[in-house]
Design a protein around this motif. Structure first.
Motif, PDB file in Angstrom:
ATOM      1  N   LYS A   1      -5.579  10.224 -26.568  1.00 43.12           N
ATOM      2  CA  LYS A   1      -4.546  10.257 -25.529  1.00 43.12           C
ATOM      3  C   LYS A   1      -5.220  10.791 -24.270  1.00 43.12           C
ATOM      4  CE  LYS A   1      -0.350  10.761 -28.301  1.00 43.12           C
ATOM      5  NZ  LYS A   1       0.861  11.590 -28.562  1.00 43.12           N
ATOM      6  N   VAL A   2      -5.292   9.942 -23.245  1.00 48.96           N
ATOM      7  CA  VAL A   2      -6.037  10.291 -22.037  1.00 48.96           C
ATOM      8  C   VAL A   2      -5.192   9.977 -20.807  1.00 48.96           C
ATOM      9  CG1 VAL A   2      -8.138   9.874 -20.703  1.00 48.96           C
ATOM     10  CG2 VAL A   2      -8.212   9.743 -23.194  1.00 48.96           C
ATOM     11  N   LYS A   3      -5.222  10.854 -19.804  1.00 47.01           N
ATOM     12  CA  LYS A   3      -4.547  10.598 -18.536  1.00 47.01           C
ATOM     13  C   LYS A   3      -5.452   9.747 -17.654  1.00 47.01           C
ATOM     14  CE  LYS A   3      -1.565  14.657 -18.586  1.00 47.01           C
ATOM     15  NZ  LYS A   3      -1.151  15.902 -17.893  1.00 47.01           N
ATOM     16  N   VAL A   4      -4.933   8.583 -17.260  1.00 47.61           N
ATOM     17  CA  VAL A   4      -5.725   7.589 -16.524  1.00 47.61           C
ATOM     18  C   VAL A   4      -5.129   7.394 -15.131  1.00 47.61           C
ATOM     19  CG1 VAL A   4      -6.528   5.195 -16.525  1.00 47.61           C
ATOM     20  CG2 VAL A   4      -6.306   6.438 -18.695  1.00 47.61           C
ATOM     21  N   PRO A   5      -5.978   7.376 -14.092  1.00 43.06           N
ATOM     22  CA  PRO A   5      -5.455   7.193 -12.727  1.00 43.06           C
ATOM     23  C   PRO A   5      -4.870   5.806 -12.497  1.00 43.06           C
ATOM     24  CG  PRO A   5      -7.860   7.171 -12.730  1.00 43.06           C
ATOM     25  CD  PRO A   5      -7.434   7.584 -14.104  1.00 43.06           C
ATOM     26  N   VAL A   6      -3.887   5.729 -11.604  1.00 49.43           N
ATOM     27  CA  VAL A   6      -3.218   4.467 -11.256  1.00 49.43           C
ATOM     28  C   VAL A   6      -3.645   4.042  -9.859  1.00 49.43           C
ATOM     29  CG1 VAL A   6      -0.986   3.342 -10.884  1.00 49.43           C
ATOM     30  CG2 VAL A   6      -1.232   5.071 -12.690  1.00 49.43           C
ATOM     31  N   ASP A   7      -4.054   2.784  -9.715  1.00 50.39           N
ATOM     32  CA  ASP A   7      -4.443   2.225  -8.416  1.00 50.39           C
ATOM     33  C   ASP A   7      -3.658   0.944  -8.155  1.00 50.39           C
ATOM     34  OD1 ASP A   7      -6.343   4.160  -7.802  1.00 50.39           O
ATOM     35  OD2 ASP A   7      -7.933   3.099  -8.860  1.00 50.39           O
ATOM     36  N   MET A   8      -3.454   0.641  -6.878  1.00 53.31           N
ATOM     37  CA  MET A   8      -2.834  -0.626  -6.481  1.00 53.31           C
ATOM     38  C   MET A   8      -3.919  -1.532  -5.912  1.00 53.31           C
ATOM     39  SD  MET A   8       0.732   0.594  -4.640  1.00 53.31           S
ATOM     40  CE  MET A   8      -0.103   1.555  -3.370  1.00 53.31           C
ATOM     41  N   GLU A   9      -3.841  -2.821  -6.242  1.00 55.42           N
ATOM     42  CA  GLU A   9      -4.794  -3.798  -5.715  1.00 55.42           C
ATOM     43  C   GLU A   9      -4.053  -5.035  -5.237  1.00 55.42           C
ATOM     44  OE1 GLU A   9      -7.987  -4.890  -8.259  1.00 55.42           O
ATOM     45  OE2 GLU A   9      -9.075  -3.003  -7.998  1.00 55.42           O
ATOM     46  N   GLY A  10      -4.519  -5.577  -4.117  1.00 56.86           N
ATOM     47  CA  GLY A  10      -3.928  -6.802  -3.599  1.00 56.86           C
ATOM     48  C   GLY A  10      -3.273  -6.580  -2.252  1.00 56.86           C
ATOM     49  N   LYS A  11      -2.646  -7.635  -1.745  1.00 55.69           N
ATOM     50  CA  LYS A  11      -1.939  -7.585  -0.466  1.00 55.69           C
ATOM     51  C   LYS A  11      -0.509  -8.065  -0.680  1.00 55.69           C
ATOM     52  CE  LYS A  11      -6.052  -8.292   2.418  1.00 55.69           C
ATOM     53  NZ  LYS A  11      -6.691  -9.131   3.464  1.00 55.69           N
ATOM     54  N   ALA A  12       0.428  -7.197  -0.417  1.00 61.26           N
ATOM     55  CA  ALA A  12       1.839  -7.529  -0.625  1.00 61.26           C
ATOM     56  C   ALA A  12       2.424  -8.173   0.623  1.00 61.26           C
ATOM     57  CB  ALA A  12       2.624  -6.274  -0.983  1.00 61.26           C
ATOM     58  N   PRO A  13       3.011  -9.382   0.507  1.00 62.84           N
ATOM     59  CA  PRO A  13       3.660 -10.019   1.663  1.00 62.84           C
ATOM     60  C   PRO A  13       4.740  -9.137   2.285  1.00 62.84           C
ATOM     61  CG  PRO A  13       3.455 -11.562  -0.157  1.00 62.84           C
ATOM     62  CD  PRO A  13       3.065 -10.224  -0.692  1.00 62.84           C
ATOM     63  N   GLY A  14       5.370  -8.300   1.466  1.00 63.86           N
ATOM     64  CA  GLY A  14       6.419  -7.428   1.979  1.00 63.86           C
ATOM     65  C   GLY A  14       5.918  -6.444   3.022  1.00 63.86           C
ATOM     66  N   VAL A  15       4.644  -6.064   2.938  1.00 63.03           N
ATOM     67  CA  VAL A  15       4.075  -5.135   3.919  1.00 63.03           C
ATOM     68  C   VAL A  15       3.990  -5.804   5.288  1.00 63.03           C
ATOM     69  CG1 VAL A  15       2.018  -3.811   4.541  1.00 63.03           C
ATOM     70  CG2 VAL A  15       2.823  -3.832   2.166  1.00 63.03           C
ATOM     71  N   LYS A  16       3.624  -7.084   5.315  1.00 64.84           N
ATOM     72  CA  LYS A  16       3.538  -7.807   6.589  1.00 64.84           C
ATOM     73  C   LYS A  16       4.909  -7.911   7.263  1.00 64.84           C
ATOM     74  CE  LYS A  16      -0.439 -10.648   5.279  1.00 64.84           C
ATOM     75  NZ  LYS A  16      -0.948 -12.037   5.105  1.00 64.84           N
ATOM     76  N   LEU A  17       5.955  -7.845   6.434  1.00 66.73           N
ATOM     77  CA  LEU A  17       7.315  -7.937   6.973  1.00 66.73           C
ATOM     78  C   LEU A  17       7.895  -6.563   7.315  1.00 66.73           C
ATOM     79  CD1 LEU A  17       8.738 -10.628   4.529  1.00 66.73           C
ATOM     80  CD2 LEU A  17       7.925 -10.973   6.868  1.00 66.73           C
ATOM     81  N   GLY A  18       7.067  -5.529   7.180  1.00 66.44           N
ATOM     82  CA  GLY A  18       7.522  -4.196   7.549  1.00 66.44           C
ATOM     83  C   GLY A  18       7.773  -3.252   6.398  1.00 66.44           C
ATOM     84  N   GLY A  19       7.560  -3.712   5.172  1.00 71.86           N
ATOM     85  CA  GLY A  19       7.750  -2.853   4.009  1.00 71.86           C
ATOM     86  C   GLY A  19       6.602  -1.866   3.847  1.00 71.86           C
ATOM     87  N   VAL A  20       6.822  -0.852   3.025  1.00 68.79           N
ATOM     88  CA  VAL A  20       5.817   0.176   2.764  1.00 68.79           C
ATOM     89  C   VAL A  20       5.625   0.292   1.257  1.00 68.79           C
ATOM     90  CG1 VAL A  20       5.230   2.613   3.005  1.00 68.79           C
ATOM     91  CG2 VAL A  20       6.490   1.453   4.831  1.00 68.79           C
ATOM     92  N   MET A  21       4.361   0.200   0.813  1.00 70.13           N
ATOM     93  CA  MET A  21       4.074   0.327  -0.606  1.00 70.13           C
ATOM     94  C   MET A  21       4.146   1.788  -1.024  1.00 70.13           C
ATOM     95  SD  MET A  21       3.765  -2.738  -1.580  1.00 70.13           S
ATOM     96  CE  MET A  21       3.555  -2.166  -3.272  1.00 70.13           C
ATOM     97  N   THR A  22       4.924   2.053  -2.067  1.00 68.27           N
ATOM     98  CA  THR A  22       5.082   3.416  -2.571  1.00 68.27           C
ATOM     99  C   THR A  22       4.691   3.454  -4.046  1.00 68.27           C
ATOM    100  OG1 THR A  22       6.889   3.863  -1.033  1.00 68.27           O
ATOM    101  CG2 THR A  22       6.696   5.312  -2.933  1.00 68.27           C
ATOM    102  N   LYS A  23       3.779   4.379  -4.391  1.00 69.10           N
ATOM    103  CA  LYS A  23       3.350   4.566  -5.780  1.00 69.10           C
ATOM    104  C   LYS A  23       3.954   5.868  -6.286  1.00 69.10           C
ATOM    105  CE  LYS A  23      -0.894   5.781  -6.474  1.00 69.10           C
ATOM    106  NZ  LYS A  23      -2.363   5.811  -6.591  1.00 69.10           N
ATOM    107  N   TYR A  24       4.697   5.799  -7.395  1.00 69.20           N
ATOM    108  CA  TYR A  24       5.446   6.946  -7.879  1.00 69.20           C
ATOM    109  C   TYR A  24       4.673   7.815  -8.875  1.00 69.20           C
ATOM    110  CZ  TYR A  24       9.342   4.536  -5.674  1.00 69.20           C
ATOM    111  OH  TYR A  24      10.160   3.904  -4.763  1.00 69.20           O
ATOM    112  N   ARG A  25       3.616   7.283  -9.452  1.00 65.75           N
ATOM    113  CA  ARG A  25       2.794   8.066 -10.376  1.00 65.75           C
ATOM    114  C   ARG A  25       1.317   7.846 -10.047  1.00 65.75           C
ATOM    115  NH1 ARG A  25       5.666   9.385 -15.219  1.00 65.75           N
ATOM    116  NH2 ARG A  25       7.852   9.605 -14.577  1.00 65.75           N
ATOM    117  N   ASP A  26       0.556   8.939  -9.980  1.00 66.89           N
ATOM    118  CA  ASP A  26      -0.883   8.842  -9.728  1.00 66.89           C
ATOM    119  C   ASP A  26      -1.674   8.705 -11.019  1.00 66.89           C
ATOM    120  OD1 ASP A  26      -0.786   9.018  -6.909  1.00 66.89           O
ATOM    121  OD2 ASP A  26      -0.550  11.189  -7.033  1.00 66.89           O
TER     122      ASP A  26
END
Length: 204
Positions: free
Chosen positions: A103-128
């Motif tokens: 049982k190991v704690k593993v970091p979370v990363d986001m990859e890619g480009k979200a179309p929603g960001v171009k429209l003014g959205g903000v990517m939010t990550k709830y767990r690291d």
């Protein structure tokens, strides 16, 4: 996967606060190795060399710990930081076996480009970090959440993330992991659209 790192540690006999303090004054860090079978060894590691390895592999990459010519597949289980100075005070290593679960704690990363960001959205990550159960061969260095294609107000839940091999994410109930949250621009445009709609209805 890159080649496995080999790191050399030495056994030590003296323990206790005084002995550990003297050890640190010589540029070494007190450490302990624990195996999944219950074995443990009292060790010392070179501070500069260990710090470099720790920054390189973190706590989720298996490496070869060499002690007296014998090697052990291991993880950096815990690196205890000094409360005052930016240095590591103590290290715990965990020896891993190919067939025993972890049982190991593993970091979370986001990859890619979200179309929603171009429209003014903000990517939010709830767990690291997330806790993962697996055998040593399936341990992921990180958990990657693909955000390509995510639109405003779209959410990735923890149950949507699948890992390779026998690795699974531990959770009791499904929860939001990543979300493209509507930014101020998106909210203003939505409010304006709603206002226009009300005006149009009022004219009828």
């Amino acid at each position: 996967m890159s080649d496995k790192v080999t790191f050399v540690a030495s056994k030590r006999e003296k323990t206790g606060k005084g002995a550990n303090r003297q050890l640190r004054n010589t540029g070494m860090i007190p450490a302990v190795f624990y195996s999944q079978e219950g074995e443990h060894m009292i060790l010392a590691v070179k501070e500069i060399e260990f710090t470099k390895m720790y920054h390189k592999i973190g706590t989720t990459r298996i490496f070869s710990l060499e002690v007296d010519g014998k090697t052990y597949d291991s993880l950096i289980w815990k690196a205890e930081m000094d409360p005052v100075r930016p240095r590591i005070n103590h290290v715990d290593f965990l020896g891993v076996s190919a067939d025993k679960p972890l049982k190991v704690k593993v970091p979370v990363d986001m990859e890619g480009k979200a179309p929603g960001v171009k429209l003014g959205g903000v990517m939010t990550k709830y767990r690291d970090v997330l806790e993962v159960s697996c055998t040593a061969g399936s341990l992921p260095a990180r958990i990657v959440v693909d955000i390509n294609g995510m639109k405003v107000n779209q959410t990735v839940f923890v149950e949507d993330v699948k890992l390779e091999g026998d690795a699974t994410i531990n959770f009791n109930s499904n929860f939001a992991l990543v979300r493209c949250v509507a930014g101020r621009k998106v909210v203003d445009e939505a409010d304006a659209a709603e206002a226009d709609s009300k005006k149009a209805k009022a004219k009828k």
